[in-house]
Design an enzyme around this catalytic site. Structure first.
Site, short mmCIF file in Angstrom:
data_model
loop_
_atom_site.label_atom_id
_atom_site.label_comp_id
_atom_site.label_asym_id
_atom_site.label_seq_id
_atom_site.Cartn_x
_atom_site.Cartn_y
_atom_site.Cartn_z
N ASN A 10 47.01 48.22 37.06
CA ASN A 10 46.24 48.30 35.65
C ASN A 10 45.39 46.77 35.56
O ASN A 10 45.89 45.93 35.62
CB ASN A 10 47.18 48.27 34.63
CG ASN A 10 46.45 48.08 33.40
OD1 ASN A 10 45.19 48.24 33.14
ND2 ASN A 10 47.51 47.75 32.08
N TRP A 11 44.19 47.13 36.17
CA TRP A 11 42.96 45.93 36.09
C TRP A 11 42.63 45.46 34.76
O TRP A 11 42.09 44.39 34.57
CB TRP A 11 41.86 46.46 36.85
CG TRP A 11 41.95 46.48 38.14
CD1 TRP A 11 43.40 46.62 39.01
CD2 TRP A 11 41.14 46.85 39.32
NE1 TRP A 11 43.09 46.74 40.42
CE2 TRP A 11 41.63 47.12 40.54
CE3 TRP A 11 39.80 46.97 39.33
CZ2 TRP A 11 41.19 47.30 41.47
CZ3 TRP A 11 39.13 47.12 40.68
CH2 TRP A 11 39.64 47.40 41.71
N LYS A 12 43.20 46.12 33.54
CA LYS A 12 42.72 46.03 32.11
C LYS A 12 41.18 45.51 31.93
O LYS A 12 40.48 46.17 32.78
CB LYS A 12 43.74 44.46 31.65
CG LYS A 12 45.05 44.92 32.05
CD LYS A 12 45.90 43.76 31.11
CE LYS A 12 47.52 43.88 31.65
NZ LYS A 12 48.32 43.44 30.81
N HIS A 103 49.05 52.29 26.42
CA HIS A 103 49.56 51.10 26.69
C HIS A 103 50.03 50.15 25.61
O HIS A 103 49.15 50.55 24.66
CB HIS A 103 48.48 50.52 27.76
CG HIS A 103 48.88 49.12 28.41
ND1 HIS A 103 48.97 47.80 27.74
CD2 HIS A 103 49.26 48.91 29.63
CE1 HIS A 103 49.35 46.94 28.69
NE2 HIS A 103 49.79 47.43 29.87
N GLU A 105 48.98 47.29 24.85
CA GLU A 105 47.95 46.62 24.24
C GLU A 105 46.89 47.63 23.49
O GLU A 105 46.46 47.13 22.61
CB GLU A 105 47.14 45.69 25.28
CG GLU A 105 47.93 44.73 26.15
CD GLU A 105 47.56 44.33 27.69
OE1 GLU A 105 46.66 45.14 28.17
OE2 GLU A 105 48.35 43.93 28.14
N GLU A 175 57.40 49.92 29.85
CA GLU A 175 56.89 48.63 29.65
C GLU A 175 57.28 47.72 28.49
O GLU A 175 56.99 47.95 27.53
CB GLU A 175 55.50 48.47 29.78
CG GLU A 175 54.69 49.42 31.03
CD GLU A 175 53.54 48.79 31.28
OE1 GLU A 175 53.08 48.29 32.31
OE2 GLU A 175 52.62 48.91 30.40
N GLY A 181 52.58 40.61 30.96
CA GLY A 181 51.71 39.22 31.20
C GLY A 181 52.27 37.77 30.77
O GLY A 181 51.42 37.07 30.49
N SER A 222 55.28 42.09 34.28
CA SER A 222 55.30 40.88 35.21
C SER A 222 56.18 41.28 36.50
O SER A 222 56.68 40.56 37.16
CB SER A 222 56.13 39.63 34.41
OG SER A 222 55.48 39.33 33.34
N GLY A 243 49.79 44.77 36.25
CA GLY A 243 48.71 44.00 35.81
C GLY A 243 48.43 42.90 36.45
O GLY A 243 47.77 43.07 37.51
N GLY A 244 48.65 41.72 36.23
CA GLY A 244 48.43 40.59 36.97
C GLY A 244 48.36 40.59 38.42
O GLY A 244 47.41 40.19 39.23
C1 PEP Z 1 50.63 46.13 32.44
O1 PEP Z 1 49.27 45.60 32.04
O2 PEP Z 1 50.82 47.17 32.46
C2 PEP Z 1 51.38 44.94 32.93
C3 PEP Z 1 52.73 45.36 33.10
O3 PEP Z 1 50.84 43.71 32.99
P1 PEP Z 1 51.55 42.35 34.01
O4 PEP Z 1 52.06 43.13 35.45
O5 PEP Z 1 50.60 41.41 34.22
O6 PEP Z 1 52.75 42.33 32.93
#
Ligand code: PEP
Length: 262
Positions: A10-12, A103, A105, A175, A181, A222, A243-244
């Protein structure tokens, strides 16, 4: 039933078209001339979900590889006065096959509810897209001991009126909000417990055991190159939503390799 592992990035709101195409090149370079994963056998499916304006460039760059491309949201209407939204037909026209829905967010900052998640999911399925539906509790909810109740409400809400047949194109991503994040990952056991709970819930919601057995449940929060192997070794964890670490080609490649061994 063997479930094919799915590693989804997920590049957000990161990477415009030029940077996104470069990131795909870098991801492919991690795997040499062959495609980045592969579509057969035990190897994981690999999906990247860039922002809307980056989709076409990434689809073009992913062509000829096994990388799948998805969007980060979808509106329930086919078209109309919905400023800032995007329809399933528009996503299909870009060449995407998957879409992330609900998601945290989106829930936290943009008023997404279980009911709108359900509407978006129906639109994704109507348009032949595979949906990655996100659920997960906040830290306060975990500390109050309500994790399972929250996740159950979200899963039931998202999947209202969805048939067993439709579930072939639904992936659930657990999640925990407190892990997204933040660098605070759920332990292997914490994640496995909730995944097993969700699978048990699917068993009660759908009479065909094929749904509970066949639905992929990803972990997100994470996940990184260091912790992926332990999480992916859990029996009810069928991949990751990342994500990251998905923005770092070497780390993303390490996670995919860990998934290949899981
Ligand atoms: C996400 O955005 O779905 C996510 C899990 O982010 P991160 O891996 O950065 O926690």
């Amino acid at each position: 039933m063997a479930r094919q592992i799915l590693i989804a990035g997920n590049w957000k709101m990161n990477k415009g078209a030029a940077d996104g195409a470069q990131l795909i090149k870098d991801i492919k370079a991690q795997f040499g001339a062959s495609c980045s994963c592969c579509c057969s056998g035990k190897k994981p499916e690999v999906l990247v979900c860039p922002t809307f304006t980056t989709l076409s460039a990434v689809v073009a760059e992913a062509q000829g590889s096994c990388l799948l491309v998805g969007a980060q949201n979808i509106h329930w209407a086919d078209q109309g006065a919905f400023t800032g939204e995007i329809s399933g037909a528009m996503l299909k026209e870009c060449g995407v096959t998957h879409v992330i829905i609900g998601h945290s967010e989106r829930r936290q900052y943009f008023g997404e509810t279980d009911a709108t998640v359900n509407q978006r999911l129906k639109a994704a399925l109507k348009n032949g897209l595979t949906a990655v539906v996100c659920v997960g509790e906040t830290l306060a909810e975990r500390e109050a001991g309500t994790t399972n109740a929250v996740v159950e409400r979200q899963v039931r809400g998202a999947l209202a009126d969805i048939s067993a047949d439709d579930m072939k194109n639904v992936v659930i991503a657990y999640e925990p909000v407190w892990a997204i994040g933040t660098g605070k990952v759920a332990s292997d056991e914490q994640a496995q417990d909730v995944h097993a709970f969700i699978r048990g819930l699917l068993k009660t919601m759908f009479s065909c055991p094929c749904v509970a057995d066949g639905t992929r449940i990803l972990y997100g929060g994470s996940m990184n190159a260091a912790n992926a192997a332990g999480l992916l070794a859990q029996p009810d964890i069928d991949g990751g939503l990342i994500g990251g670490a998905s923005l770092k080609p070497a780390d993303f490649a390490t996670i995919i390799k860990a998934a290949t061994k899981a």
